[in-house]
Write a protein that holds these residues in place. Structure first.
Motif, PDB file in Angstrom:
ATOM      1  N   VAL A  35       0.808  -1.220   0.000  1.00 43.06           N
ATOM      2  CA  VAL A  35       0.000   0.000   0.000  1.00 43.06           C
ATOM      3  C   VAL A  35       0.840   1.268   0.000  1.00 43.06           C
ATOM      4  CG1 VAL A  35      -1.915  -1.138   1.136  1.00 43.06           C
ATOM      5  CG2 VAL A  35      -0.155  -0.045   2.534  1.00 43.06           C
ATOM      6  N   GLY A  36       2.149   1.130   0.155  1.00 39.65           N
ATOM      7  CA  GLY A  36       2.999   2.302   0.271  1.00 39.65           C
ATOM      8  C   GLY A  36       2.950   2.878   1.672  1.00 39.65           C
ATOM      9  N   GLY A  37       3.853   3.794   1.946  1.00 41.97           N
ATOM     10  CA  GLY A  37       3.884   4.389   3.276  1.00 41.97           C
ATOM     11  C   GLY A  37       4.574   5.730   3.263  1.00 41.97           C
ATOM     12  N   VAL A  38       4.177   6.585   4.188  1.00 40.34           N
ATOM     13  CA  VAL A  38       4.783   7.908   4.285  1.00 40.34           C
ATOM     14  C   VAL A  38       5.243   8.139   5.727  1.00 40.34           C
ATOM     15  CG1 VAL A  38       2.555   9.060   4.687  1.00 40.34           C
ATOM     16  CG2 VAL A  38       4.499  10.369   3.799  1.00 40.34           C
ATOM     17  N   THR A  39       6.464   8.629   5.878  1.00 38.93           N
ATOM     18  CA  THR A  39       7.005   9.009   7.177  1.00 38.93           C
ATOM     19  C   THR A  39       6.935  10.527   7.293  1.00 38.93           C
ATOM     20  OG1 THR A  39       8.522   7.126   7.159  1.00 38.93           O
ATOM     21  CG2 THR A  39       9.027   8.917   8.688  1.00 38.93           C
ATOM     22  N   LEU A  40       6.345  10.998   8.371  1.00 39.78           N
ATOM     23  CA  LEU A  40       6.063  12.423   8.539  1.00 39.78           C
ATOM     24  C   LEU A  40       7.226  13.151   9.207  1.00 39.78           C
ATOM     25  CD1 LEU A  40       2.414  12.111   9.933  1.00 39.78           C
ATOM     26  CD2 LEU A  40       3.137  12.295   7.541  1.00 39.78           C
TER      27      LEU A  40
END
Length: 805
Positions: A87-92
């Protein structure tokens, strides 16, 4: 049940099953796995099942990338589903420092070929719509992130291993491991005894207990970890109904990770008020249980999460998963042959099993089958901790690591837990002189010396820190007069016996010196890769001292003992011998004032036994600073007496102590490489220029000779070079991409600021065809491109007249 096997893997979690599969994949079919209960019992069954590639160590990131891409292969081989959700991922990032870290990681990914990208707040709102972007500066998006079914994946590994000939025995508890004289093992279980050539400890939560059966201490500790699964979240239900799936979100500021779970959300925390579990040992009857819910310790984390992900407040709690995971002091796995124990292998401490388990299995299998893994494994090698480590040290370091799981990882940060632990006799003296301390291999080392009006703490930063001015002072003292520091940063080994010279000729690729001389030499693996960068000192025809990186002691001793022969005695004397380095134009004057021995005829690379003050010492004319200098070794109880003599003699020359920050700046003036930066098992001697120290004329068939000769004949595809960088307030650390004409062609290994030349310097690899004086490239630092120019003339003493004269 089988009673003999080539390999007995103890532990049926995802890591043990991965090791078993990869052994069969590389051709070892006579292997078996022993599990005290069912497969996945322990940490595996209750894992959240997330996977990602982000890791500050590039080799670990590469292994994680391998693990993630392996799952499709497992499904194809076995016909079983791993329950994959890419699903992919984002680190903030909610601060500039955290955003700097993500930019630095993105730069590394560029040369690694990973397709991550920096995204802004508006893009994050579209990618991860449950996220409140207030205060968010940006993030790092990774399309490979995702999650899977832990049980299904583990059983897929197991089926693939069985298809390759492996045997798996469940409900088979190991009670003893007893080694035979030939190095093989009797593995005693409640179903009978198995004779195994090799043991692999993949015991997970029970790795400490399994190791203790063989008298081995593994520096591991379980920590309680809690995550929550919610009821249906309207926003998630809407995304699913439209054929989508919400990506992962890592929120380091909130110490949390979040992903979709069904029509709800799953969120886990690395909370500050964390709790260690099973401090005195993991109960053998634990396995499929969970720990009691403990909302108190995650209360602050939940409050933060409700602000960052308001949708959480809209849903009730469906379930709470609270179970233990095992960590090493630095958070990385413990993998490889256990130093000092024959045929015993570690596959422990793999906290991120579904990100790293495949890579760990591959590396260990290559190590066992081929003799060495295909890449540098120091970040996960169990030899990175020596026999000095204790449970009392491990516990606070594991707690510290857990608490900093989502913290910013600064290149200059020194973590304080369990320190000071190991110190030299100079600790209190240097501390009173303003030393700002770091640590290497558990030992306190002076990084620099602060003035009385300066803080005794180096601010962690991706930019030039508050150590900058102090480091400049120390560099100026060395280049202008004379400086002094300890030689405790060297691992030291005494090699003696009638066969010592012949053994060194076999182990080392370079020339073995004659009495009263020293030489520099690489040590190569069988595949011709660098596994050591050594100085050989010939004290007599049958006695030698070797020096190399202090932090590689267990790694190097393991290699030495694996190749030890009759007539050779090998002793690690790293902590029983210490001393000082003095360097600078007045170094000879200081030394001569301390001894009645005439040193006027002492040449570069000479060594002498002499009395300095009241202390008998070994003195070598050589210096990593690239200046006129001497390394002076003595036994540990005499070190303070040696200091007093040298310090008094140095006062007329305004001698100053200097630390490792200055040392790393001074070595850049001469483009000297550093172990685990320029020199590591990822590189060869020809690539790094260390082939100039290989003695191809000697008759000895040294380890790695055939590979080194082949590369000498063919030439290396890349070359280690130095660059002058148009940097401003941030210098090269490592793995920044080097671009030519907009294309990434290489990467940096290390760098920093040359206080002597007042220039920012980088060391790094580029294709050999481009490695020419004046080559103009760009190097990315914290997301900004900086012009750089290849240089070949040393910044200090280019002719070597001061160092050699």
């Amino acid at each position: 049940m089988k009673t003999t096997t080539r390999v007995a893997v103890i532990g049926g979690g995802v890591v043990g099953c991965s090791v078993l599969y990869h052994l069969t994949k590389l051709g070892w079919s006579d292997v078996m796995l022993l599990e005290r209960s069912e497969l996945t019992s322990g940490s595996t069954w209750h894992a959240a099942g997330g996977f990602h590639t982000l890791n500050s160590d590039t080799n670990m990131a590469a292994l994680q990338g391998y693990t993630i891409t392996l799952y499709r292969e497992l499904e194809k081989i076995t016909g079983m589903s791993c329950g994959l959700h890419h699903v992919g991922g984002v680190t903030l990032a909610d601060s500039q420092e955290r955003f700097d870290m993500l930019k630095a990681e993105r730069a590394k990914h560029r040369f690694m070929g990973l397709k991550t990208e920096i995204v802004g707040p508006e893009e994050i709102a579209k990618i991860a719509p449950v996220t409140n972007i207030d205060g968010i500066l940006g993030g790092l998006y990774d399309p490979l992130d995702g999650h899977l079914d832990p049980s299904g994946t583990t059983h897929a590994y197991a089926k693939a291993a069985r298809m390759g000939g492996a045997t798996i025995e469940t409900h088979c508890k190991v009670t003893q491991t007893n080694q035979r004289a030939d190095g093989s093992w009797d593995v005693v279980t409640d179903k009978g005894t198995i004779h195994a050539e090799h043991i692999v400890n993949a015991g997970g939560l029970w790795a400490r207990e399994v190791g203790a059966m063989a008298g081995i201490y593994f520096p591991l500790h379980p920590m309680e970890h809690q995550y929550i699964v919610t009821d249906e979240v309207p926003k998630i239900a809407e995304i699913i109904d439209n054929g989508g799936e919400h990506p992962h979100v890592m929120d380091p500021a909130g110490e949390s990770y979040l992903r979709q779970e069904g029509r709800g959300l799953c969120i886990g925390f690395y909370e500050q008020p964390c709790k260690p579990w099973a401090v005195d040992g993991t109960p053998w009857d634990f396995g499929h249980e969970l720990l009691a819910d403990n909302f108190d310790k995650i209360e602050a984390s939940i409050d933060f999460a409700y602000k960052r992900f308001p949708a959480l407040a809209e849903a009730g709690v469906k379930s709470v998963i609270h179970g233990p995971f095992t960590f090493a002091p630095d958070g990385n796995p413990l993998v490889g042959p256990v130093p000092g124990v024959r045929n015993y292998w570690s596959a422990c401490g793999v906290m991120a099993g579904f990100s790293q388990g495949g890579g760990v299995g591959l590396m260990l299998a290559q190590w066992m089958v081929d003799g060495e893994p295909e890449r540098d494994t120091m970040a996960l090698d169990c030899a990175r901790f020596g026999d000095w480590i204790t449970p009392g040290y491990t516990l606070p370091k594991v707690i510290e690591n857990y608490q900093k799981r989502f913290s910013i990882a600064y290149p200059n940060e020194e973590l304080p837990a369990a320190r000071p632990f190991r110190t030299t006799p100079m600790y209190d003296i240097f501390d009173q002189m303003g030393a700002v301390w770091g640590q290497q291999y558990g030992l306190e080392v002076a990084n620099y010396f602060a003035n009385s009006d300066e803080p005794r703490f180096e601010t962690p930063s991706f930019r030039r820190s508050n150590a900058f001015a102090a480091t400049a002072r120390e560099v100026k003292a060395v280049r202008g007069s004379v400086g002094i520091n300890e030689v405790h940063n060297f691992g030291k080994y005494r090699i003696s016996g009638a066969g010592a010279r012949a053994w060194l000729d076999r182990i080392m690729a370079g020339r073995v010196p004659q009495p009263r001389r020293i030489s520099l030499t690489p040590m190569l693996s069988h595949q011709g890769r660098l596994i050591g960068d050594f100085t050989i000192s010939c004290l007599s025809e049958h006695e030698f001292q070797l020096t190399a990186s202090y932090g590689a002691q267990a790694y190097h001793m393991r290699w030495f003992l694996q190749h030890q022969v009759a007539g050779v005695d090998i002793q690690n004397v790293s902590d029983s011998r210490n001393g000082f380095q003095i360097a600078g134009p007045q170094a000879s004057a200081v030394l001569q004032a301390c001894t009645r021995t005439d040193i006027s005829d002492m040449r570069f690379m000479d060594l002498r036994q002499m009395t300095i003050g009241v202390v008998d010492c070994l003195v070598q004319r050589i210096s990593y600073t690239g200046d006129l200098g001497y390394e002076i070794y003595c036994d540990l109880p005499s070190q303070r007496a040696l200091w007093s003599c040298l310090w008094q003699a140095g006062k007329p020359h305004d001698m100053r102590p200097f630390g490792m920050r200055a040392m790393m700046s001074l070595r850049l003036d001469k483009f000297f490489g550093s172990w685990m930066r320029e020199y590591s098992p990822d590189y060869t001697a020809a690539e790094t220029g260390l082939d100039r120290f290989i003695s191809f004329k000697k008759t000895a068939d040294f380890i790695g000779r055939a590979k080194a000769e082949a590369e000498q004949k063919a030439g290396s595809a890349r070359r280690l070079c130095a660059f002058e960088v148009a940097a401003t307030d941030a210098d090269i650390t490592a793995y920044e991409p080097i671009s030519l004409g907009g294309e990434v062609v290489g990467f940096c290994t290390s760098g920093g600021y040359s206080h002597h030349a007042q220039k920012s310097i980088a060391l790094g690899f580029v294709p050999t065809k481009h490695a020419q004086e004046g080559l103009e490239v760009e190097i990315e630092i914290l997301g900004q491109m900086h012009e750089a120019r290849l240089i070949t003339t040393a910044l200090f003493d280019p002719e070597g007249t001061r160092m050699r004269g």
